[in-house]
Write an enzyme that holds these catalytic residues in place. Structure first.
Site, PDB file in Angstrom:
ATOM      1  N   VAL A  66      45.165  37.454  32.260  1.00 18.46           N
ATOM      2  CA  VAL A  66      44.669  38.764  31.818  1.00 18.46           C
ATOM      3  C   VAL A  66      44.647  39.660  33.048  1.00 18.46           C
ATOM      4  O   VAL A  66      44.732  39.181  34.178  1.00 18.46           O
ATOM      5  CB  VAL A  66      43.263  38.692  31.182  1.00 18.46           C
ATOM      6  CG1 VAL A  66      43.299  37.942  29.858  1.00 18.46           C
ATOM      7  CG2 VAL A  66      42.264  38.061  32.148  1.00 18.46           C
ATOM      8  N   SER A  67      44.522  40.969  32.822  1.00 17.39           N
ATOM      9  CA  SER A  67      44.643  41.917  33.927  1.00 17.39           C
ATOM     10  C   SER A  67      43.392  42.079  34.769  1.00 17.39           C
ATOM     11  O   SER A  67      43.466  42.277  35.977  1.00 17.39           O
ATOM     12  CB  SER A  67      45.058  43.294  33.393  1.00 17.39           C
ATOM     13  OG  SER A  67      46.426  43.287  33.062  1.00 17.39           O
ATOM     14  N   SER A  68      42.219  42.016  34.148  1.00 20.79           N
ATOM     15  CA  SER A  68      40.997  42.298  34.899  1.00 20.79           C
ATOM     16  C   SER A  68      39.873  41.335  34.521  1.00 20.79           C
ATOM     17  O   SER A  68      39.916  40.688  33.472  1.00 20.79           O
ATOM     18  CB  SER A  68      40.554  43.740  34.650  1.00 20.79           C
ATOM     19  OG  SER A  68      40.331  43.962  33.273  1.00 20.79           O
TER      20      SER A  68
END
Length: 200
Positions: A66-68
């Protein structure tokens, strides 16, 4: 399909000379495969043999991203879905990799380490939920690189189902990258102008 190496390419790949490979062929230590016209060639199975990587040791890896950090719940859901998929398909997973980082960031530590392991023939199958879990752009290139090294990338869902916010973040990253380039060009032009004025 595994990559095919001509004798000079293979020699460079394993850090030996072509003459050494010819000698090994004669001695039976590493017998080269041959084309219909008699030219020697090698493939990734020969690389693994010389480097001591056994097929049985090659791993099946699941990569989740996931990105963050505020998407940790999404990461857990992604892992749960992948566990269910692998159980339903009877796939024995050797290793699970979880990473938090943008899909456009090709300097992610775990991603780079994974690519290195694929390049050395250590990974047999790489499983991802969606193409953009591995990378936002350039998936075809990474898939080609994997195939050249005897690794198959299994994409569970061919559609991109990334959260809306993550897509926005990636778009912002693109804009930021090009903005920095434009700023760099402007600064470069100013420096040239200053140098010309000093010369005059």
């Amino acid at each position: 399909m595994s990559k095919i190496y001509r004798i000079n390419e293979f020699a460079k790949r394993i850090g030996k000379s072509a003459s050494t490979l010819r000698r090994w062929d004669t001695e039976g230590r590493l017998i080269a495969k041959r084309t219909l016209t008699g030219q020697r060639y090698y493939d990734e199975s020969d690389v693994r043999k010389i480097l001591g990587i056994k097929d049985i040791d090659r791993k099946t890896i699941v990569y989740c991203r996931v990105s963050s950090s505020n998407q940790k719940d999404d990461l857990k859901s992604q892992i749960t879905a992948m566990e269910q998929f692998c159980l339903n398909c009877g796939i024995a997973v050797d290793e699970w990799i979880q990473e938090i980082g943008g899909g456009m960031n090709f300097k992610r530590k775990k991603f780079l380490f994974l690519m290195s392991r694929i390049a050395t023939g250590e990974v047999k199958i790489l499983i991802v939920a969606h193409k953009d879990r591995l990378c936002r752009f350039g998936f075809d290139f990474f898939e080609h690189m994997a195939n050249e090294n005897g690794c198959k990338i299994k994409v569970v869902n061919q559609e991109s189902l990334s959260p809306h916010q993550e897509m926005v973040e990636d778009l912002m990253a693109i804009i930021h990258t090009f903005s920095c380039r434009l700023y760099g060009l402007r600064k470069y032009k100013k420096n040239i102008k200053k140098i010309i004025q000093e010369i005059e």
